[in-house]
Design an enzyme around this catalytic site. Sequence first.
Site: not given
Ligand code: GLN
Length: 487
Positions: A81, A156, A180
């Site tokens: 990532k 994400s 994410s």
């Molecule tokens: N969707 C969640 C957020 O927007 C989690 C994102 C993540 O785990 N990095 O914060």
Amino acid sequence: MDAATLPALTIHEARSLLDSRQVSSVDLTKAVLERIAQIEDRVKAFVTVTEDLAVEQAERADARIAKGDAAPLTGIPMQLKDNMATRGVATTCSSKMLENFVPPYDATVTQRLYDQSAVLVGKGNLDEFAMGSSTENSAFFPTRNPWDPERVPGGSSGGPAAAVAASECFYSLGSDTGGSIRQPASLCGVVGLKPTYGLVSRYGLVAFASSLDQIGPITKDVTDCALVMNAIAGHDPKDSTSLNIEAPDYTNALGRDLEGLRIGVPTEYFVKGMEPGVEDATRESIEILSQLGAEVVEMSLPHTSYALAVYYILAPSECSANLARYDGVKYGFSDREADTMWDALERTRGRGFGPEVKRRIMLGTYALSAGYYDAFYLKAQRVRTIIRREFENAFEGLDAIVSATSPTVAFELGAKTADPVQMYLSDVLTLPANIAGIPGMSVPAGMSDGLPVGLQVLGKALGEETIFRIAHALEQATEWHKMRASV
Ligand code: GLN
């Protein structure tokens, strides 16, 4: 062996071909690069493809294999990532702020994979600074779901999940602050593990919310997930939150039945708005777990409904502090048009950050500001403790807790971009694990309308082995992990 079929293999299948010299790492790497060249226009899972580096690393891996010195991941092409530091390779966080940032060092996870002579084929797209659930917040382009290009891959870590599902790499690493890793793994039909807080070093992971962030594997099956965890887990003196423990060999947890395990099914996790196809697949998978010997018990986690609110105070608060470092001076984008320091700071941050990141910073600074701190931040911390204790109590009588990973299958691009709260609800089932610091895995557990559904298996802190045992038993009893997206 036909080169075109190589990218769809698992790590352990590729390993035996490498070890028996039926293929070389250069063969594997070129086959994966060829696959990327063919389909990446439709998937858009990569911010950067590191073609030359990959071939060079593959040649070195082949030399190591020739010496009979191969580790489990030697010569296997992977992606990271794009919020994990890679020396000499841009690490952008899919943000204009870091578009041209090339780190002078490797993250510990990068280093540990390189120590095994893994092959980096590129960096995976994400929601800017990992804030989002669809990868549509990437400042560069959205990633598409390999099962249906009109749909999101989740986020994400949408780039990593899509790349693994589309066989553009054998595995990837994601980061998980509220879901994410697990939510995109679920939406793309692959395996994703968020380890216990502190089990995998975050040195070199660009910080989002430091009390919640964890790195973990995204793989095609549970065995591969164990192999990657073996490589990355364990103490790192460079990360002060790293647990000072020796990680076990996670492959020892594979291939066992579920006799003697008690698995809880929290009623609150069948949330309002859950799609019927997701609920059906979840209940069928739970039934399989009981046929495999587990004792399945209905139970309650009554504070679940507060987790979303707690998360959306704590995560933005921490993010507002962490992202203060992007001032246009130390690194990253810098607006040099302004006359004064304050103007330069404002213009740099105004132009460098996208709308969701700005929203989070504003929410966070508000929750932390004098007069509101007690009402928001402090209260959220207190509720966090209650949620954490609720899990601790539940795990006194249980080995694991299972639920759907996401209340919906992959949704259409654009479906939730106008309404941040709808987007935030994507993680309603995953973020309690981050709040409590416990591990959770999403494992393929069915299909609904031709799209993958994932089952989430939560364990107690450092209970990864039980999670592996359950997920592997379910996987072996079903065929879902053998399905490949047809992109
Ligand atoms: N969707 C969640 C957020 O927007 C989690 C994102 C993540 O785990 N990095 O914060």
